[in-house]
Scaffold this active site. Structure first.
Site, PDB file in Angstrom:
ATOM      1  N   GLY A  46       0.848  -1.107  -0.172  1.00  0.00           N
ATOM      2  CA  GLY A  46       0.174  -0.178   0.368  1.00  0.00           C
ATOM      3  C   GLY A  46       0.841   1.047  -0.252  1.00  0.00           C
ATOM      4  N   GLN A  51       3.192   9.953   1.324  1.00  0.00           N
ATOM      5  CA  GLN A  51       4.716   9.323   1.313  1.00  0.00           C
ATOM      6  C   GLN A  51       5.050   9.573  -0.526  1.00  0.00           C
ATOM      7  OE1 GLN A  51       2.374   5.392   2.055  1.00  0.00           O
ATOM      8  NE2 GLN A  51       4.582   5.563   3.179  1.00  0.00           N
ATOM      9  N   CYS A 107       6.250  -0.157   7.634  1.00  0.00           N
ATOM     10  CA  CYS A 107       5.785   1.291   7.006  1.00  0.00           C
ATOM     11  C   CYS A 107       7.440   1.488   6.025  1.00  0.00           C
ATOM     12  CB  CYS A 107       5.010   2.563   7.713  1.00  0.00           C
ATOM     13  SG  CYS A 107       5.424   3.615   6.356  1.00  0.00           S
ATOM     14  N   LEU A 108       6.740   2.218   5.068  1.00  0.00           N
ATOM     15  CA  LEU A 108       8.189   2.046   3.634  1.00  0.00           C
ATOM     16  C   LEU A 108       8.764   3.851   4.385  1.00  0.00           C
ATOM     17  CD1 LEU A 108       6.239   1.524   0.355  1.00  0.00           C
ATOM     18  CD2 LEU A 108       7.830   0.158   1.341  1.00  0.00           C
ATOM     19  N   HIS A 149      -3.793   1.551   7.878  1.00  0.00           N
ATOM     20  CA  HIS A 149      -2.413   2.092   8.024  1.00  0.00           C
ATOM     21  C   HIS A 149      -2.310   3.508   6.641  1.00  0.00           C
ATOM     22  CE1 HIS A 149       1.378   1.574   8.275  1.00  0.00           C
ATOM     23  NE2 HIS A 149       1.425   2.298   7.169  1.00  0.00           N
ATOM     24  N   GLU A 150      -3.078   3.550   5.493  1.00  0.00           N
ATOM     25  CA  GLU A 150      -2.778   4.203   4.146  1.00  0.00           C
ATOM     26  C   GLU A 150      -3.439   4.802   5.002  1.00  0.00           C
ATOM     27  OE1 GLU A 150      -0.429   3.154   3.060  1.00  0.00           O
ATOM     28  OE2 GLU A 150      -0.095   1.489   3.052  1.00  0.00           O
ATOM     29  N   HIS A 153      -2.237   7.840   7.419  1.00  0.00           N
ATOM     30  CA  HIS A 153      -1.225   8.434   6.527  1.00  0.00           C
ATOM     31  C   HIS A 153      -2.581   9.990   6.154  1.00  0.00           C
ATOM     32  CE1 HIS A 153       2.457   6.100   6.440  1.00  0.00           C
ATOM     33  NE2 HIS A 153       1.959   5.174   5.506  1.00  0.00           N
TER      34      HIS A 153
HETATM   35 ZN    ZN Z   1       2.932   3.993   6.129  1.00  0.00          ZN
END
Ligand code: ZN
Length: 177
Positions: A46, A51, A107-108, A149-150, A153
């Site tokens: 995701g 991000q 998380c990226l 989670h997304e 963000h």
């Molecule tokens: Zn994340």
């Protein structure tokens, strides 16, 4: 399509509340395609627009769940891999299960850290597809976790804010300093 740079903490864009998308123009389509490519390249399951340094309410999710037999209107099937790709704009969680589950997330935008986070086991999400058409989804399990989670963000919330336990993650080639 172009790979976008994934920003990491403590970039302020990750803490800002993202603005709703109002224009479904060519620029948005390019951003969506770039985000899908960036997510696949990372690789991740995701990605939220903040991000890639864009403070707008847009997420992409791609995950395969063998036992997922839901009929989701918003799913764009990728038959060769049995993965479901979702593009969700201005998403809003409209219903949550009573049951919550703890699972491990990373998380990226927070490299090297994992943690246990409690999430709703199932949720309903409504929003718009890439062309501005309303879509509604019912997701559970890992798919529900990824969406939560997304969507966090987009509100400037990171999983490390919610985690009940955090630890440094090391893989074999990469050692933490
Ligand atoms: Zn994340």
């Amino acid at each position: 399509m172009t790979l976008r740079h994934i920003v990491t903490v403590p970039e302020l864009v990750l803490r800002r509340k993202a603005k709703p998308v109002t224009k479904f123009d060519k620029k948005l389509q390019t951003l969506i395609d770039d985000m899908i490519e960036t997510m696949r390249d990372a690789p991740g399951v995701g990605l939220a627009a903040p991000q890639v340094n864009i403070s707008e309410q847009l997420i992409v999710v791609e995950y395969s769940e063998e036992d997922d037999d839901e009929e989701d209107e918003g799913a764009e099937e990728k038959p060769e891999k049995l993965k479901k790709l979702y593009v969700m704009i201005n998403p809003e969680i409209t219903k949550t299960s009573e049951e919550k589950v703890i699972g491990v997330e990373g998380c990226l935008s927070i490299p090297g850290i994992q943690g246990e986070v409690e999430r709703f086991e199932a949720i309903q999400v409504k929003g718009l597809n890439r062309f501005g058409k309303p879509q509604k989804l019912k997701v559970d399990g890992w798919m529900a976790r990824i969406f939560q989670h997304e969507i966090d963000h987009l509100n400037g919330v990171l999983f490390t804010d919610l985690a009940v336990r955090l630890w440094k993650f090391q893989n074999e080639e990469e050692h933490e300093l």
